[in-house]
Design a protein around this motif. Structure first.
Motif, short mmCIF file in Angstrom:
data_model
loop_
_atom_site.label_atom_id
_atom_site.label_comp_id
_atom_site.label_asym_id
_atom_site.label_seq_id
_atom_site.Cartn_x
_atom_site.Cartn_y
_atom_site.Cartn_z
N THR A 262 88.68 84.33 50.15
CA THR A 262 87.32 84.16 49.65
C THR A 262 87.30 83.28 48.41
OG1 THR A 262 86.76 86.36 50.47
CG2 THR A 262 85.23 85.38 48.91
N ALA A 263 88.21 83.55 47.49
CA ALA A 263 88.27 82.75 46.26
C ALA A 263 88.56 81.30 46.57
CB ALA A 263 89.34 83.32 45.32
N VAL A 264 89.50 81.08 47.47
CA VAL A 264 89.89 79.71 47.80
C VAL A 264 88.75 78.96 48.49
CG1 VAL A 264 91.51 78.32 49.16
CG2 VAL A 264 92.34 80.30 47.91
N VAL A 265 88.08 79.64 49.41
CA VAL A 265 86.97 78.99 50.12
C VAL A 265 85.80 78.74 49.17
CG1 VAL A 265 85.26 79.28 51.94
CG2 VAL A 265 87.63 79.86 52.37
N LEU A 266 85.53 79.71 48.28
CA LEU A 266 84.49 79.50 47.28
C LEU A 266 84.81 78.27 46.44
CD1 LEU A 266 83.53 82.93 45.66
CD2 LEU A 266 82.12 81.44 47.04
N GLY A 267 86.10 78.05 46.19
CA GLY A 267 86.52 76.90 45.41
C GLY A 267 86.44 75.59 46.17
N GLY A 268 86.06 75.66 47.44
CA GLY A 268 85.79 74.43 48.17
C GLY A 268 86.95 73.87 48.98
N THR A 269 88.03 74.61 49.11
CA THR A 269 89.14 74.12 49.95
C THR A 269 88.71 74.09 51.41
OG1 THR A 269 90.80 74.95 48.43
CG2 THR A 269 91.50 74.60 50.69
N LYS A 270 89.02 72.98 52.06
CA LYS A 270 88.63 72.84 53.47
C LYS A 270 89.48 73.72 54.36
CE LYS A 270 88.12 68.31 54.91
NZ LYS A 270 87.91 67.15 55.59
N LEU A 271 88.83 74.41 55.30
CA LEU A 271 89.56 75.29 56.20
C LEU A 271 90.51 74.54 57.08
CD1 LEU A 271 86.62 77.54 57.26
CD2 LEU A 271 88.59 78.22 55.94
N THR A 272 90.17 73.29 57.38
CA THR A 272 91.01 72.51 58.27
C THR A 272 92.13 71.82 57.52
OG1 THR A 272 89.33 70.83 58.01
CG2 THR A 272 89.29 72.08 60.05
N GLY A 273 92.17 71.98 56.21
CA GLY A 273 93.25 71.40 55.43
C GLY A 273 92.92 70.02 54.90
N GLY A 274 93.79 69.53 54.04
CA GLY A 274 93.67 68.16 53.55
C GLY A 274 92.86 68.01 52.28
N ALA A 275 91.98 68.97 52.00
CA ALA A 275 91.18 68.84 50.79
C ALA A 275 91.07 70.19 50.10
CB ALA A 275 89.78 68.34 51.14
N GLY A 276 91.17 70.15 48.80
CA GLY A 276 91.07 71.38 48.04
C GLY A 276 91.59 71.12 46.64
N SER A 277 91.04 71.83 45.68
CA SER A 277 91.47 71.57 44.31
C SER A 277 91.88 72.87 43.65
CB SER A 277 90.32 70.89 43.56
OG SER A 277 90.13 71.48 42.31
#
Lengths: 333, 324, 503
Positions: A262-277
């Protein structure tokens, strides 16, 4: 300004906006509803917030890199519990008798080693068998939990070492030990993902695996390293938390994967990978902890926290989708 | 020309590997403990697997349609708590349909999010896992739920009753499996479920109303969860509000063990039932040879990974993955 | 030039895939400083040859010789290390990463401890970008670039190594004219440096503009090499198809029935605007244009997959609102889509189930799917379309491309539509099946179907259509009858030239 810049700006800033919103909302609502007299944005309260974010936050950094890499790890909760047991139990082993407080370092080392090994097991299975990480770590979630139970049955494992407790409860420059761990891990992982070849390749693999393979990037070892890192961080999280509490139940860490994801997704990391900060993940961690504390502050119980977090997770997904809609003429499939 | 090639064996293992594994288990445990094949023991295993099994039937639909449902565990807690609470308030005859309606409403909500808003099902159901858990806690006020008059209610028939010597949970499980098995394998709806999971775009291009199909799968899943909740409530006549916690993973394990691909488009009800029974027999077998119940977690882990690995290895014709 | 040592030489390359001899003894050599065109029809083996060169496939027989040294290409990276650089037709970029990271993907410059040397990376990248005269810099995120600029990033990759030979696979497919000029300059720069260029393209005018020699493949076999200056389009075409290009127009017209479909002023955002046409029963209307002209998008709109922003669709004289393929099918429209594997078929399902999918709701015995009715339909269309499969139980994924396409066509014929739209009906299909499918399309019109054929192959459009609609950049330029169409006026219309002649 290119199309999409606005939505990207909104997305990268959204988590901080959300945090500000939470702060204002709970401060104002707290005035009317609060069960305590203290203000929500009290300094002690905020320091405590960071401290309490640490266990989830440290693992979330690992989850970010695994998800950026295009995988997922559902076994972190079990890894966390097993590492905690190893740490607490190893301090009582007779071979380490007479080491005095030096046993602490041995215990930490063993716990961290446990995490790395469990992560490596996941990594090597994903790499060598080609089974999807979701299934591999779903299995491991059961399997590692089984190991937790086999260690000490359904009994809690306890060992209090007061030196350890003092260390864990210490404050340095006003921040608690767990907070320091969280900050250091965040900085280290940020550095890893943004400054090293390994980190950039991990992004490339998650973003376009075929292109990465064609460019000669060896996908397997990178995935394996990332699983080892998340294993290490799950163990580190346990080390930080159980140094203070000194007692672990075999069910501890259950549903941690939910909170972390939940924290990671809230932070905007893409579920499919490749993007996230990493920084946004840190924001996601703080936002969740703020929500828990805030709801408690206005007198809501844990049940409301669960409800709200679940719905917020879905709302974020919905907003993300709305911001990415290409227009009315889009192909409807 | 009828020589058995390596590929044939691989293909056979891929298709029937799960049955082979099942047979090996039964033989192994029978040798280890002769009580294993005792009819009473077998019935006991099926009865204790019934609740998990009923949920797995519904999740099979969702997985074949190419989605996930991680919320079934907390939804089952919800159903159980609601039906127990309403039992004393409006009587069992009204409580059961009311509980089904509420559970189906939750399923419809998830289905709406996944099918019509096209949100990622993993995250949606992860969020719903948490949200429904919160809902259940709020509903129950955090307390356990018990029926006041445990002796005097006919409600216990679903979880504890017998019809012609067969216990009711087994009967419900098998009837539901037969009904859903036929629905999936023999009807136009079932065909559409496979097409949507196999290639959603092509299904849309063929006039299949994909959203409707996915939505229906979540409704079926919710119906199965409600049934499981009924069995659970009726068996114990009282419950903690976390009774279903973690079940979503065991359910998913059973479905995967049955050979359904998480990518969608493959799997059958029959294979899921086998997957459920394998899990049940492993637990039982391990207990009979004197191991603690939690050893099954480790065994399940190994089996799931082996099962999926062999399946994809047979499909790609190579044991090891081509990942560099 | 002929005394030079070839930078790259192929000798007797054979590559077989199950059931296909994709390359059959191909030999050719690329000299330093030349641009060597490689031509052939779709499926002639160009891509396979390039993949062998690039180390993605290993040849079964034959040798690859780089600078007179026989080599084995173990993979794309190995090929690159040996100086053979491959520029993909399909972009293989990581769009979340920066331009620099993409150009040096897999070989980021390092400092100690595995750190990326960002300064070095940026300097090197900007030096390359300068040569390409592009408007973006090393730090730009690739996802923010236009398709054409992404193509330039792909090309920039070739310039990172000391290349001996660079292979361009349809590099201009998505470039504007201005960008093409830059690309051609880059190519001539490489030429001057003594790099050998292999250039694959379908566009004759480019081939004649920039290449020195042309080699032709047909059905996996090497047909010979000619000097560009000594041949012309017709000569090359003849080599490619083994006979003179059959640009024969369709001459037999069937009796026309009433208007089955009429479109008035249809627009869909930027995709196409103000499109009007009608199709009668018994008529085949061909849509011809370049990729991106909006033809497929019109078909998708008619089939309910896109919502038009303006205009009306009339079916059998009545205005129709079509919001989904389900609606379209209800109204008697069928679409054989462009992308067989992605849109046409569920590859993991068997032949019969794929064919009956749109009507599975109707084929019922009681509440169940009627096995008998399904098999009857399958048998009927298997025979009619000559689909070769051991049984209906065969998974569609195991069939050849031609047979897969016939399954898709059979699926829609069995719906007995009023309007049948076929988008690129013969893409990736062998010559024999092509002719069969063309005959089938004519035959359908004869039986009173209204048929729309979308194709990028001129012979195909000329061959099957009663009327041809020429599109350019989202607009209908002109509608031809098969009597008035010529190769020249058709090409002019789809290139946007002579738009004053709009009918």
């Amino acid at each position: 300004m290119q199309a999409g810049t606005l939505s990207k700006y909104l997305k990268s800033g959204a988590i901080w906006g959300f945090i500000v919103f939470e702060l204002i909302f709970f401060s104002v609502a707290g005035e009317f509803l609060s069960v305590s007299d203290k203000a929500f944005m009290d300094a002690d309260n905020m320091l405590l917030l960071f401290k309490q974010s640490a266990p989830i936050g440290i693992i979330a950094m690992g989850m970010t890199i695994v998800m950026v890499n295009g995988n997922i790890d559902l076994s972190v909760g079990a890894t966390y519990a097993l590492a905690a047991i190893v740490m607490l139990d190893s301090m009582t082993w007779s071979i380490f008798e007479g080491m005095g407080d030096a046993v602490i370092f041995v215990a930490w080392g063993l716990a961290l080693l446990t995490g790395v090994v469990l992560g490596a097991i996941n990594g090597i299975i994903v790499w060598k068998t080609g089974v999807d990480a979701f299934i591999v770590t779903l299995g491991a979630m059961l399997g590692y939990r089984g190991l937790v139970f086999m260690y000490n049955g359904e009994q809690p494992t306890s060992h209090l070492n007061w030196t350890l407790v003092d260390f864990a409860e210490a404050q340095f420059l006003g921040l608690h030990t767990p907070t320091w761990f969280l900050l250091i891990v965040t900085a280290a992982i940020w550095f890893l993902m943004n400054r090293t070849v390994h980190g950039r390749n991990a992004y490339a693999i998650g973003n376009n695996r075929e292109a990465a393979v064609n460019a000669g990037i060896r996908v397997g070892p990178h995935m394996m390293i990332n699983f080892m890192i998340i294993g290490f961080l799950a163990a580190l999280s346990a080390v930080v938390f159980y140094s203070e509490s000194g007692s672990v139940n075999p069910n501890d860490g259950e549903l941690y994967e939910l909170w972390v994801i939940t924290a990671v997704v809230l932070g905007g990391t893409k579920l499919t990978g490749g993007a996230g900060s990493i920084i946004s993940t840190f924001g996601g961690v703080v936002a969740i902890q703020l929500l828990r504390k805030g709801l408690a502050h206005v007198g809501a119980d844990t049940s409301t926290v669960n409800l709200v977090i679940g719905l917020i997770l879905i709302a974020v997904l919905f907003l993300d989708r709305q911001l990415n809609v290409k227009g009315k003429e889009e192909l409807k499939v | 020309m009828a020589r058995l090639t390596k590929k044939d064996i691989g293909g056979f293992l891929a298709r029937q590997g799960i049955l082979v594994a099942f047979a090996l288990f039964i033989i192994g445990f029978t040798i280890a403990n002769e009580r294993f094949l005792d009819p009473d023991n077998i019935m006991g295993v099926i009865r204790s697997s019934a609740i998990l099994g009923v949920m797995a039937l519904g999740v099979t639909f969702v997985v074949i349609s190419g989605n996930l449902d991680l919320s079934v565990g907390s939804m089952m807690s919800f159903s159980t708590i609601v039906v127990l609470d309403l039992h004393d308030k409006i009587g069992p005859a009204m409580a059961i349909p009311a509980m089904f309606a509420m559970t189906l409403a939750l399923g419809a909500f998830i289905g709406f999010l996944v099918a019509y808003l096209k949100l990622n099902s993993l995250i949606v159901t992860l969020g719903m896992l948490s949200a429904i858990h919160g809902l259940t806690l709020t509903y129950s006020g955090g307390k356990n739920m018990d029926i006041a008059d445990k002796e005097g209610t006919w409600f216990s028939v679903f979880g504890q009753g017998d019809i012609m010597g067969i216990s009711v949970p087994i009967l419900i499980f098998l009837l539901l499996a037969a009904f859903l098995g036929v629905l999936l394998a023999k009807t136009p709806f079932g065909r559409k479920v496979y097409s949507v999971g196999g290639n959603g775009t092509a299904a849309t291009f063929s006039g299949v109303r994909r959203a409707r199909v996915v939505f229906s799968c979540y409704l079926i899943s919710a119906f199965c969860v409600a049934t499981a909740g009924l069995l659970q409530a009726s068996r114990s006549l009282g419950s903690q509000n976390t009774v279903g916690q973690g079940l979503e993973l065991e359910v998913l394990a059973a479905v995967i063990l049955g050979g359904a691909s998480l990518l969608g488009g493959s799997g059958t009800i029959f294979k899921t039932v086998i997957g459920v029974l394998i899990l049940g027999f492993i637990t039982n077998g391990l207990l009979l040879v004197g191991l603690e119940f939690y050893v099954q977690f480790v065994v399940t882990w190994v089996i799931i990974i082996l099962a999926v690995w062999l399946d994809i290895a047979a499909k790609r014709g190579k044991l090891w993955s081509p990942i560099a | 030039m002929n005394e030079q040592t070839p930078v790259l030489r192929l000798e007797g390359i054979v590559k077989t895939f199950p059931g296909v001899r994709a390359l059959d003894g191909v030999s050719l050599s690329i000299l330093p400083g030349e641009v060597h065109a490689l031509m052939g029809e779709n499926g002639a083996g160009k891509s396979t040859l390039m993949k062998v060169l690039g180390g993605i496939h290993q040849p079964d027989e034959g040798q690859i010789i780089v600078s007179e040294q026989p080599v084995v290409m173990s993979g794309p990276l190995d090929a690159k290390a040996k100086g053979i650089v491959f520029i993909h037709q399909e972009l293989s970029l990581a769009d979340e990463l920066s331009v620099a990271e993409n150009i040096y993907l897999g070989e980021l410059p390092r400092k100690r401890f595995g750190l990326v040397d960002w300064a070095e990376l940026e300097t090197r990248t900007n030096a390359i970008l300068e040569k390409l005269k592009v408007s973006f810099d090393a730090k730009t995120r690739v996802g923010d670039l236009s398709i054409a600029n992404q193509q330039m990033v792909e090309i920039a990759r070739a310039l990172t190594v000391d290349a001996k030979a660079v292979i361009f696979d349809e590099p201009t497919a998505s470039l504007t004219d201005a960008e093409k000029i830059v690309l051609f300059e880059v190519i001539s720069d490489l030429q001057v440096q003594g790099v050998g260029i292999a250039y694959i393209s379908h566009r004759m005018e480019e081939i004649f503009k920039i290449t020195d020699r042309i080699s032709v493949l047909r059905d996996g076999q090497y047909q010979g090499t000619v000097n560009t200056a000594e041949t012309d389009e017709e000569g090359v075409t003849q080599m490619m198809i083994g006979r003179k290009l059959d640009l024969s127009r369709n001459e037999s017209h069937h009796e026309l029935g009433e208007v089955a479909l009429e479109v008035r002023g249809l627009s869909c955002g930027d995709l196409y605007q103000d499109v009007s046409f009608e199709v009668r029963r018994g008529e085949v209307v061909g849509f011809y244009g370049l990729v991106g002209a909006g033809r497929t998008e019109i078909a998708e709109t008619l089939f309910g997959l896109r919502d038009p922003s303006a205009g009306t669709i009339l079916i059998g004289g009545e205005e129709a609102k079509i919001h989904s393929p389900y609606d379209a099918i209800e109204r008697g429209i069928s679409l054989v889509p462009e992308d067989r594997k992605d849109q046409g078929l569920v590859l993991g399902m068997n032949c019969r189930d794929n064919m009956t999918l749109p009507q599975v709701d109707e084929l019922k015995a009681g509440p169940f799917v009627s096995d008998g009715a399904e098999i009857a339909i399958f048998d009927q269309y298997r025979d009619r379309l000559d689909i070769r499969t051991p049984s209906w139980k065969q998974l569609v994924g195991n069939l050849s491309g031609g047979n897969q396409q016939k399954i898709v066509i059979g699926k829609w014929l069995s719906m007995r539509p009023d309007v049948l739209i076929v988008d690129e009906p013969t893409r990736g299909i062998d010559v024999g099946s092509k002719a069969e499918i063309h005959n089938l399309i004519r035959d359908l019109a004869a039986h009173g179907y209204a048929v729309i054929v979308i194709s990028s192959e001129m012979p195909e459009v000329l061959h099957v259509s009663d009327r041809i609609v020429a599109m350019y950049s989202g607009r209908i330029m002109r509608t031809f009858t098969s009597e008035e169409v010529t190769e020249d006026n058709l090409i002019q219309a789809i290139s946007g030239i002579g738009s004053d002649k709009v009918a």
